[in-house]
Write a protein that holds these residues in place. Structure first.
Motif, PDB file in Angstrom:
ATOM      1  N   ASP A 122       2.502  10.141  -3.359  1.00  0.00           N
ATOM      2  CA  ASP A 122       1.421   9.547  -2.468  1.00  0.00           C
ATOM      3  C   ASP A 122       0.801   8.646  -3.073  1.00  0.00           C
ATOM      4  O   ASP A 122       0.113   7.434  -2.308  1.00  0.00           O
ATOM      5  CB  ASP A 122       0.518  10.449  -1.899  1.00  0.00           C
ATOM      6  N   THR A 123       0.507   8.242  -4.138  1.00  0.00           N
ATOM      7  CA  THR A 123      -0.136   7.126  -4.951  1.00  0.00           C
ATOM      8  C   THR A 123       0.378   6.033  -5.387  1.00  0.00           C
ATOM      9  O   THR A 123      -0.144   5.026  -5.741  1.00  0.00           O
ATOM     10  CB  THR A 123      -0.819   8.092  -6.128  1.00  0.00           C
ATOM     11  N   VAL A 124       1.806   5.970  -5.143  1.00  0.00           N
ATOM     12  CA  VAL A 124       2.639   5.047  -5.685  1.00  0.00           C
ATOM     13  C   VAL A 124       2.821   3.856  -4.497  1.00  0.00           C
ATOM     14  O   VAL A 124       3.326   4.360  -3.418  1.00  0.00           O
ATOM     15  CB  VAL A 124       4.002   5.304  -6.051  1.00  0.00           C
ATOM     16  N   PRO A 125       2.567   2.695  -4.658  1.00  0.00           N
ATOM     17  CA  PRO A 125       2.627   1.595  -3.378  1.00  0.00           C
ATOM     18  C   PRO A 125       3.824   0.974  -3.250  1.00  0.00           C
ATOM     19  O   PRO A 125       4.697   1.051  -4.130  1.00  0.00           O
ATOM     20  CB  PRO A 125       1.518   0.446  -3.878  1.00  0.00           C
ATOM     21  N   ALA A 126       3.997   0.601  -2.078  1.00  0.00           N
ATOM     22  CA  ALA A 126       5.503  -0.081  -1.639  1.00  0.00           C
ATOM     23  C   ALA A 126       5.153  -1.644  -2.006  1.00  0.00           C
ATOM     24  O   ALA A 126       4.241  -2.264  -1.646  1.00  0.00           O
ATOM     25  CB  ALA A 126       5.941  -0.002  -0.362  1.00  0.00           C
ATOM     26  N   ILE A 127       5.828  -2.188  -2.964  1.00  0.00           N
ATOM     27  CA  ILE A 127       5.811  -3.689  -3.607  1.00  0.00           C
ATOM     28  C   ILE A 127       6.965  -4.507  -2.994  1.00  0.00           C
ATOM     29  O   ILE A 127       8.157  -3.916  -3.440  1.00  0.00           O
ATOM     30  CB  ILE A 127       5.658  -3.542  -4.924  1.00  0.00           C
ATOM     31  N   MET A 128       6.869  -5.598  -2.585  1.00  0.00           N
ATOM     32  CA  MET A 128       7.828  -6.696  -2.559  1.00  0.00           C
ATOM     33  C   MET A 128       7.831  -7.648  -3.575  1.00  0.00           C
ATOM     34  O   MET A 128       6.713  -8.229  -3.813  1.00  0.00           O
ATOM     35  CB  MET A 128       7.839  -7.344  -1.263  1.00  0.00           C
ATOM     36  N   GLY A 129       8.797  -7.839  -4.341  1.00  0.00           N
ATOM     37  CA  GLY A 129       8.880  -8.866  -5.510  1.00  0.00           C
ATOM     38  C   GLY A 129       8.704  -8.435  -7.084  1.00  0.00           C
ATOM     39  O   GLY A 129       8.795  -9.168  -7.703  1.00  0.00           O
ATOM     40  N   GLY A 135       0.740  -1.089   0.071  1.00  0.00           N
ATOM     41  CA  GLY A 135      -0.113  -0.152  -0.120  1.00  0.00           C
ATOM     42  C   GLY A 135       0.703   1.333   0.078  1.00  0.00           C
ATOM     43  O   GLY A 135       2.088   1.318  -0.325  1.00  0.00           O
ATOM     44  N   THR A 136       0.173   2.366   0.283  1.00  0.00           N
ATOM     45  CA  THR A 136       0.801   3.596   0.211  1.00  0.00           C
ATOM     46  C   THR A 136       0.972   4.511   1.498  1.00  0.00           C
ATOM     47  O   THR A 136       0.962   5.735   1.536  1.00  0.00           O
ATOM     48  CB  THR A 136       0.186   4.570  -0.866  1.00  0.00           C
ATOM     49  N   ASP A 137       1.086   3.603   2.474  1.00  0.00           N
ATOM     50  CA  ASP A 137       1.393   4.426   3.825  1.00  0.00           C
ATOM     51  C   ASP A 137       2.523   5.256   3.753  1.00  0.00           C
ATOM     52  O   ASP A 137       3.448   4.875   3.180  1.00  0.00           O
ATOM     53  CB  ASP A 137       1.293   3.357   4.980  1.00  0.00           C
ATOM     54  N   THR A 138       2.640   6.374   4.406  1.00  0.00           N
ATOM     55  CA  THR A 138       3.522   7.289   4.555  1.00  0.00           C
ATOM     56  C   THR A 138       4.919   6.652   5.152  1.00  0.00           C
ATOM     57  O   THR A 138       6.069   7.271   4.661  1.00  0.00           O
ATOM     58  CB  THR A 138       3.362   8.542   5.266  1.00  0.00           C
TER      59      THR A 138
END
Length: 342
Positions: A296-303, A183-186
């Motif tokens: 703010d709209t870019v999510p953190a992604i694993m993989g 998600g996009t949490d700060t």
């Protein structure tokens, strides 16, 4: 009774003197104990050996140091750490060494040296999120010490047994098309912090190309940073790229495929980026300002990371575990601790 004791002591004294100086030779030694922390770096001072008697005594390891974990200076008797990778409290909390002391007349004596490791646990100071992937399925993607908005959503990644620790069902396997969206949490906006640390365990499959480990990157919405593995023929590496004022800055290092590798990136004073692999510093970049761009709209992604048309691209193939995110730049000692403890 006192007179008897005095006479006995006098007789013993005369007997010793009668032996002559040439009869009592060789260094006289006593056993010695030292304690060091398990995350001690190479070159760390352990202790100094001392012979109780003897002239120009030199020291050498006789047994117990077959793996070369410690170094011993012959003349001074100073012991230091030679190979810190061999210091792990959980697997070997103490080392029983035998040292041979020899004086100038070539007389020898053995001494027992016990080196004990002090257990050290990773710091929680500044820890914003920790994904251990341990425990029940409900908790595997919850970030401890963080809000519910940082829970991960899994797509195609599967839980597998952990072969670099004692826990079972505690690593995620990615097949090149799998990912976890946090998600996009700060807390994932590293540009908010002057100091931060990102830590993760990585096992890259040798049969696969490199792929994204953890990123906040979307080519159409904004690019913040990406931590990825790389491959060129039979050589494998890790690369961290950050986007600063629409320009790229990066750090890289070689890694070993098919083996667990601990990767840690930290930024200090908004100007110094440092990369650690297996607890050791391997690269560093110093600039006047390294403020990572925020979206703010870019999510953190694993993989993986987001590519055009919202597609997920640059997928990672292998296992990932123990993702930690701090709003502080850990000390070099704390960086080594995370490597030795997990």
């Amino acid at each position: 009774m006192n007179l008897f004791r005095s006479l006995l002591a006098f007789v013993l004294f005369i007997s010793i003197m009668a032996c002559g100086d040439n009869e009592i030779t060789g260094p006289f030694t006593v056993d010695q104990n030292f304690t060091i922390e398990e995350n001690a770096a190479n070159g760390t001072y352990v202790g100094k050996l001392v012979a109780a008697s003897g002239s120009n005594v030199t020291f050498s390891f006789k047994s117990g140091n077959d793996q070369g974990i410690f170094n011993l200076e012959a003349a001074s008797g100073v012991i230091t750490v030679a190979d810190s990778s061999g210091l792990d409290y959980e697997t070997n909390p103490e080392f029983n060494l035998v040292v041979e002391a020899q004086d100038e007349s070539s007389q020898k004596a053995d001494m027992a040296v016990l080196i004990t490791l002090a257990d050290v646990t990773p710091t929680t100071d500044g820890l914003m999120a920790y994904y251990s992937f341990d425990g029940s399925a409900l908790n595997q993607l919850r970030a401890s010490l963080a809000s519910d908005t940082t829970h991960g959503k899994v797509t195609a990644a599967t839980i597998q047994a952990n072969d670099h620790g004692l826990e079972t069902d505690s690593v995620y396997y990615f097949n090149g098309a799998a990912y976890i969206n946090f998600g996009t949490d700060t807390i994932f906006d590293l540009g908010k912090f002057d100091d931060w640390t990102l830590s993760v365990w990585v096992k890259q499959e040798s049969s696969a190309e490199g792929g994204a480990i953890f990123s906040k990157y979307w080519s159409t919405e904004g690019r913040s940073y990406s931590l990825s593995t790389t491959r060129s023929g039979d050589e494998y590496g890790v690369n961290f790229t950050a986007f600063v004022n629409n320009s790229e800055v990066s750090l890289s290092s070689s890694i070993t495929a098919n083996q667990w590798q601990h990767i840690l990136i930290k930024e200090e004073d908004n100007s110094t980026l440092t990369m650690f692999v297996q607890g050791e510093q391997v690269n560093q970049l110093v600039l006047e300002d390294i403020t990572i761009m925020q979206y703010d709209t870019v999510p953190a992604i694993m993989g993986a990371y987001r590519e055009f048309n919202s597609a997920y691209d640059n997928g990672f193939t292998g296992q990932l575990d123990d993702l930690r995110l701090y709003n502080a730049a850990l000390s070099d000692e704390d960086c080594r601790t995370i490597f030795t403890e997990e």
